[in-house]
Design an enzyme around this catalytic site. Structure first.
Site, PDB file in Angstrom:
ATOM      1  N   GLU B  29       0.843  -1.193   0.000  1.00 45.35           N
ATOM      2  CA  GLU B  29       0.000   0.000   0.000  1.00 45.35           C
ATOM      3  C   GLU B  29       0.880   1.245   0.000  1.00 45.35           C
ATOM      4  OE1 GLU B  29      -1.911  -1.135   3.563  1.00 45.35           O
ATOM      5  OE2 GLU B  29      -2.952  -2.781   2.561  1.00 45.35           O
ATOM      6  N   GLU B  60      -4.357  -6.849   2.338  1.00 43.16           N
ATOM      7  CA  GLU B  60      -3.130  -7.574   2.708  1.00 43.16           C
ATOM      8  C   GLU B  60      -3.193  -9.042   2.336  1.00 43.16           C
ATOM      9  OE1 GLU B  60      -4.716  -5.413   4.650  1.00 43.16           O
ATOM     10  OE2 GLU B  60      -3.236  -3.830   5.027  1.00 43.16           O
ATOM     11  N   GLN B  82       2.201  -1.931   5.563  1.00 36.10           N
ATOM     12  CA  GLN B  82       2.459  -0.531   5.901  1.00 36.10           C
ATOM     13  C   GLN B  82       2.819  -0.379   7.383  1.00 36.10           C
ATOM     14  OE1 GLN B  82      -0.644   2.695   5.339  1.00 36.10           O
ATOM     15  NE2 GLN B  82       0.740   2.989   3.619  1.00 36.10           N
ATOM     16  N   PHE B  83       2.078  -1.065   8.211  1.00 38.98           N
ATOM     17  CA  PHE B  83       2.483  -1.315   9.599  1.00 38.98           C
ATOM     18  C   PHE B  83       2.345  -2.818   9.762  1.00 38.98           C
ATOM     19  CE2 PHE B  83       1.659   3.118   9.793  1.00 38.98           C
ATOM     20  CZ  PHE B  83       2.463   3.625  10.818  1.00 38.98           C
ATOM     21  N   ASP B  85       1.393  -4.603  11.966  1.00 43.57           N
ATOM     22  CA  ASP B  85       0.139  -5.021  12.615  1.00 43.57           C
ATOM     23  C   ASP B  85      -0.866  -5.565  11.590  1.00 43.57           C
ATOM     24  OD1 ASP B  85       0.350  -3.152  15.446  1.00 43.57           O
ATOM     25  OD2 ASP B  85       1.498  -2.552  13.696  1.00 43.57           O
ATOM     26  N   PHE B  86      -0.831  -5.008  10.376  1.00 45.57           N
ATOM     27  CA  PHE B  86      -1.823  -5.389   9.360  1.00 45.57           C
ATOM     28  C   PHE B  86      -1.537  -6.769   8.762  1.00 45.57           C
ATOM     29  CE2 PHE B  86      -1.732  -0.551   8.543  1.00 45.57           C
ATOM     30  CZ  PHE B  86      -2.414  -0.322   9.722  1.00 45.57           C
ATOM     31  N   ILE B  87      -0.431  -7.345   9.157  1.00 47.37           N
ATOM     32  CA  ILE B  87      -0.114  -8.696   8.691  1.00 47.37           C
ATOM     33  C   ILE B  87      -1.170  -9.686   9.201  1.00 47.37           C
ATOM     34  CG2 ILE B  87       1.346  -9.526  10.609  1.00 47.37           C
ATOM     35  CD1 ILE B  87       3.316 -10.546   8.432  1.00 47.37           C
ATOM     36  N   HIS B 127      -0.524  -0.036  15.726  1.00 43.19           N
ATOM     37  CA  HIS B 127       0.619   0.410  14.923  1.00 43.19           C
ATOM     38  C   HIS B 127       1.923   0.204  15.691  1.00 43.19           C
ATOM     39  CE1 HIS B 127      -2.844   2.451  13.149  1.00 43.19           C
ATOM     40  NE2 HIS B 127      -2.154   2.549  12.029  1.00 43.19           N
TER      41      HIS B 127
END
Lengths: 326, 327
Positions: B29, B60, B82-83, B85-87, B127
């Site tokens: 992103e 994602e 992007q962070f 955390d979004f994984i 984040h």
């Protein structure tokens, strides 16, 4: 009709072989040689054979439907499929996987996971790679209608649309079912992605061959992905448990009338329908038909002989092959 | 003499690899036009073009799947979260598709999944996370955690050349905070092998095993403790999978007291796993209990006061080391 008589008969042969092989798997299950749920479904023969007929092994294919015919068309031997179900060392995944969960990139076959739609974005990725590498190839993802409810389906199809990937997604609708969506015509969903869509009778093999060809032509012209909605008129699901096994494969699963216990549903069964069409057109004689069935039966008998006494998956390699290097 | 930051080293490594191998590409992103949320990929789109630097929709799971498919066709994608955390949104694709493909059917997935992890920048619960253990626990994925400028470069190059999925966890607090002179970086190995720990300080009294940004907390604590006559040996794991067990066990056998430190939460954390390895293989070499200093089992809180209490601080390490030393 640009297909010759031989090719048309070959298409019928693969549908017959698919069904014979599936019947054998059901019998193995009934005889307790197999204990895994089979996850098979009749009625898919035209879709699995028709969708895989024109694309060649350079065009990747992945399916979360039990599309045995597509595997056979790609050169997977019936005994390989039996060995896979039986969990034998000589099987394609050496006992690490069951069902139809195996892949072989040299045949353009990508293994799906146990989830219904993760392969949609993976196939979008293969198609994306074809595009950026200027390869004249397409990727096909086959999913059942339940898949359209998932985020995976959405994310994969949307990426393919945005990036104009040469991807073909075949969504298979079952009769009288609206499990996956409030939109009854699933091909209409394609509009929301800016995709081309083609509805097709999932029991009509030649229609399926033709829409896949159309979608391939679009993809190769750089026009991006196509969503094909294939609606089945008749389909039954076999989990392989004892209560579900006998009924579905009775009669309805047999192509020749002798031995079948149910009435032939000639108009809705993809194999019978195609057989009838070829007979009517004089593209198949009774003798051709008999020899074609005999050939399929022989292929399955040969496979049964080949798997007889096959060794179970070896345990000494249990922890190997997880990474490229140990 | 110019100085190179951790972020610049990471960026340079990806740039070099993309110059070296046209099959390497970036997906994520805002990685293209915007140059990435932290500007790690600024300038890549102009130089490498839109077929190799792909701005994806927010998806994602989807673009990780795309990376897997592209890898099946010979490309070597780097996926940016992007962070990190979004994984979580890509968990199914990573753990079920990428991690298991080679084992199930022999199809390797040479992709790098990278993104900013860790706290300390007041970014709150979504984040700031450290998601490594979800993936350490999934056979089939490699996990690396560079803490230095040289490792940011060297482990990225190794990850891109690796034939398996590699999760590369960069620490956002280190991006611009850590820097070394170019000449110092030039003197280091260009490629750092995955699976090799690094001893960052020698000491005779306690071995402290850590990774990621906690390396600096450990080194600061070691400095303070040295003034009190307590000498710490500090091991930076650099890779969590494969884990350099030999490096850890060798130090335990020499030093006999162990302190394990990580920014991740406590239960099911890396320290627990390492404790078990030591207990199984070097029990007789221990002269004291294995001690863990970790974040508590909570989300990463936002407020400065709370986050500082959550992330292990130098004084927490010093206190734990004193107690262990006295044991």
């Amino acid at each position: 009709m640009r297909f010759g008589k031989r090719q048309l008969q070959e298409l019928l042969y693969y549908m017959v072989l698919t069904r014979r092989l599936e019947e054998t798997l059901v019998r193995l299950h009934r005889d307790n040689e197999l204990t895994t749920p089979l996850g098979l479904r009749t009625g898919l023969e035209a879709i699995s054979v028709g969708a895989a007929f024109v694309p060649t092994p350079k065009d990747a294919l992945a399916s979360s439907l039990p599309t045995v015919g597509a595997l056979l068309l790609r050169g997977v031997k019936p005994e390989q499929i039996m060995l896979q179900f039986l969990g034998k060392e000589a099987g394609p995944s050496h006992g690490r996987e069951g069902l139809l969960h195996f892949g072989d990139l040299s045949r353009g076959l990508v293994a799906t996971t146990g989830h219904v739609a993760t392969h949609v974005s993976v196939m979008a990725g293969m198609a994306f790679a074809y595009r950026v590498r200027n390869q004249e190839r397409v990727a096909l993802a086959l999913v059942p209608e339940e898949a359209v409810a998932t985020g995976d389906f959405h994310e994969g199809v949307n990426f393919a649309a945005v990036q104009k990937c040469p991807l073909i997604v075949v969504v298979v609708r079952y009769p009288l079912s609206r499990e996956g969506s409030e939109v009854t015509q699933l091909y209409e969903r394609a509009k929301g992605y800016g995709l081309a869509s083609l509805p097709v009778d999932g029991s009509d093999l030649l229609q399926i061959v033709q829409v896949v060809e159309t979608a391939m032509a679009r993809a190769q012209a750089g026009d991006g992905p196509t969503l094909i909605e294939a609606v089945l008129r008749s389909s039954r699901r076999y989990f392989g448990n004892e209560s579900a096994v006998p009924a579905p494969f009775k009669g309805a699963a047999r192509l020749d009338s002798d031995g079948g216990e149910g009435a032939k549903d000639v108009d809705n069964d993809p194999a019978w329908r195609f057989e009838k069409f070829l007979l009517q057109q004089d593209w198949l004689s009774e003798a051709d038909r008999a020899s074609l069935i005999a050939r399929a039966e022989e292929a399955v008998s040969d496979a049964l002989r080949a798997v007889d006494g096959a060794a179970p998956a070896k345990t000494d390699r249990l922890t190997e092959g997880l990474y490229a290097s140990p | 003499m110019s100085e190179i930051t951790y972020l610049e080293a990471l960026r340079q490594a990806m740039w070099d690899e993309m110059e070296r191998d046209e099959n390497v590409l970036l997906l994520g992103e805002d990685v293209g036009l915007y140059g990435g949320a932290f500007k790690v990929t600024a300038g890549f789109l102009d130089h490498f073009g839109a077929n190799r630097v792909i701005d994806t929709p927010i998806s994602e799971e989807g673009y990780t799947g795309v990376a897997i498919g592209a890898a099946f066709n010979g490309l070597r994608p780097i996926v940016e979260f992007q962070f990190i955390d979004f994984i979580a949104n890509a968990f199914n694709m990573i753990t079920n598709f990428a991690a298991k493909s080679r084992y199930r059917w022999g199809a390797g997935v040479p992709i790098v999944m990278r993104g900013p992890s860790g706290g300390g920048v007041r970014a709150g619960p979504f984040h700031s996370q450290n998601p490594e253990m979800h993936f350490v626990h999934t056979p089939g994925i490699k996990v690396v955690t560079p803490a230095t400028v040289a490792d940011a470069r060297g482990l990225m190059k190794a990850a891109i050349r690796d034939e398996d999925p590699v999760l590369y966890l960069e620490h956002k607090k280190l991006y611009r905070h850590i820097k070394v002179p170019q000449s110092e970086l030039d003197a280091q190995d260009d490629i750092v092998p995955i699976g090799k720990a690094s001893i960052k300080r020698r000491g005779a009294n306690i071995v402290l095993v850590t990774y990621g940004a906690m390396l600096y907390t450990a080194l600061d604590a070691a400095e303070t403790l040295s003034g009190e006559g307590i000498e710490l040996e500090v091991i930076d794991l650099r890779s969590l999978v494969p884990l350099d067990e030999e490096c850890i066990l060798d130090a335990v056998r020499r030093i006999n007291k162990v302190l394990l430190l990580h920014e991740d939460t406590r239960t099911g954390g890396m320290a627990g796993e390492i404790s078990a390895i030591i207990a199984e293989q070097a029990f007789d070499d221990l002269d004291g209990p294995i001690v863990r200093v970790t974040a508590p089992d909570t989300p990463v809180p936002y407020a400065a006061s709370l986050e500082d209490a959550f992330i292990p601080q130098v004084e927490d390490v010093v206190r734990a080391a004193r107690t262990l030393h006295a044991y």
